[in-house]
Design a protein around this motif. Structure first.
Motif, PDB file in Angstrom:
ATOM      1  N   GLU A 287     -21.590  19.796  14.435  1.00  0.00           N
ATOM      2  CA  GLU A 287     -21.478  20.980  13.569  1.00  0.00           C
ATOM      3  C   GLU A 287     -20.224  21.777  13.910  1.00  0.00           C
ATOM      4  O   GLU A 287     -19.499  22.222  13.012  1.00  0.00           O
ATOM      5  N   LEU A 288     -19.941  21.953  15.206  1.00  0.00           N
ATOM      6  CA  LEU A 288     -18.764  22.711  15.620  1.00  0.00           C
ATOM      7  C   LEU A 288     -17.479  22.043  15.143  1.00  0.00           C
ATOM      8  O   LEU A 288     -16.534  22.721  14.732  1.00  0.00           O
ATOM      9  N   TYR A 289     -17.461  20.722  15.173  1.00  0.00           N
ATOM     10  CA  TYR A 289     -16.249  19.975  14.805  1.00  0.00           C
ATOM     11  C   TYR A 289     -16.399  19.287  13.445  1.00  0.00           C
ATOM     12  O   TYR A 289     -15.764  18.261  13.189  1.00  0.00           O
ATOM     13  N   SER A 290     -17.195  19.882  12.572  1.00  0.00           N
ATOM     14  CA  SER A 290     -17.518  19.237  11.297  1.00  0.00           C
ATOM     15  C   SER A 290     -16.306  19.024  10.399  1.00  0.00           C
ATOM     16  O   SER A 290     -16.298  18.115   9.565  1.00  0.00           O
ATOM     17  N   ASP A 291     -15.269  19.863  10.560  1.00  0.00           N
ATOM     18  CA  ASP A 291     -14.080  19.720   9.714  1.00  0.00           C
ATOM     19  C   ASP A 291     -13.013  18.826  10.353  1.00  0.00           C
ATOM     20  O   ASP A 291     -11.903  18.712   9.830  1.00  0.00           O
TER      21      ASP A 291
END
Length: 352
Positions: A287-291
């Motif tokens: 989620e933190l690195y979703s992009d």
């Protein structure tokens, strides 16, 4: 450190050896203004022992009485008769005071050689008084190895035995990497350690970011990472501030030696999807690195591979052209505690 000298210390001076010991204590306190000496009882001026100390010391103590009237701040320790009876309260006999005040402040870190670079950077950049730098230059601050979180208790207990189990002798600051994987990682791995340090009245700090290297300014990374690691560098610099806070620079997302890159077909390159290793990461990390693009994930997943990175990377904090007050504060301006680095500076200064 603000040191109060009790009336009964001067009143107890009966022999030449006692006077020599007292003068030695004052030499430690006053040398290069390392500490400050205070008295609060003017009757001291009438005692023969006071008349027998050097005139310069007399002048300092007379001035300190005036300062004490105007300054209501508590003193850090008291030199007094029967001070040796105290175990944890900062009360010392003359002999104990000499031992306590002459020892350097210990900054307890996981690796004293590597982690010291981070501290020297914040001393240089964030302490406008230059007090910390002066103490470091005079060897009044030292860095000591804890051997990691699991060994902190053993280390402190060993020091406690050296001090005859008198916790009042501790002059140290313990810093711990949070090792957090993401902002909401609230598992308190240090619960027992914190309780132990508090029981010993030892000042400590747990970093908000994952580890010390996560406080490194972007310009420092840009300048010091070589072109051979250009793909990693570009991917890292594209991370958001929060993503940089929790990214494991030495090991990346997938710990281990990276495999030789497989040559992809044109169809596979066009598909450009994250591989199955992404799916094995905890949901909070994804989620933190979703992009994060598949390409950047690929470049970052095994970390920065530049030899002995754990000793090489911390040296970048010594780059004065990219590590300065503004660049360090920029790495903390988005944090919950944007004054964290100043807090570390002030905690250490309080121990001096």
């Amino acid at each position: 450190m603000k040191v109060e000298i009790d009336y009964n210390i001067f009143d107890s001076i009966k022999k030449d050896d006692d006077l020599i010991e007292l003068n030695y204590l004052f030499n430690i306190i006053l040398y290069k203004k390392r500490h400050s000496a205070y008295i609060s009882d003017p009757r001291i001026f009438e005692l023969p022992s006071f008349q027998n100390i050097p005139q310069g010391t007399q002048d300092v103590l007379k001035y300190s009485l005036l300062q004490d009237v105007m300054n209501t701040q508590d003193k850090d320790c008291l030199i007094c008769a029967q001070g040796e009876v105290s175990l944890d309260e900062k009360k010392f006999s003359i002999e104990e005071g000499i031992r306590y005040l002459s020892q350097p402040v210990s900054i307890v870190v996981e690796n004293s050689l590597n982690d010291s670079h981070f501290f020297k950077a914040i001393f240089r950049c964030l302490d406008d008084s230059k007090t910390l730098q002066m103490h470091f230059d005079n060897l009044w601050i030292q860095f000591e190895n804890s051997g990691g979180c699991s060994n902190i208790t053993n280390y402190i207990e060993g020091r406690s035995q050296f001090y005859q189990n008198k916790s009042k002798f501790f002059r140290c600051f313990v810093i711990l990497d949070s090792d957090k994987l993401y902002p909401e990682d609230f598992s308190d791995k240090y619960a027992k350690v914190k309780l132990f340090l508090e029981s010993q009245k030892i000042t400590y700090h747990i970093l908000e970011k994952r580890m010390m290297e996560n406080y490194m300014p972007d310009d420092t990374i840009q300048k010091n990472i070589k072109e051979s690691e250009k793909e990693w560098k570009n991917a890292y610099l594209h991370l958001s501030d929060s993503q940089k806070d929790y990214y494991n620079i030495p090991d990346g997302f997938i710990k281990g030696t990276p495999q030789k890159k497989k040559k992809l077909s044109k169809r596979e390159r066009k598909k450009n999807t994250k591989n199955s290793q992404w799916d094995t990461l905890p949901a909070q990390i994804r989620e933190l690195y979703s992009d994060l693009s598949p390409k950047n994930f690929e470049n970052l997943k095994h970390g920065l591979k530049i030899g002995n990175i754990k000793s090489y990377l911390p040296n970048f904090f010594n780059d004065h052209k990219t590590v300065y007050k503004k660049s360090l504060l920029k790495r903390t301006e988005h944090q919950n505690n944007r004054n964290e680095l100043y807090d570390i500076v002030n905690k250490i200064k309080e121990i001096l």
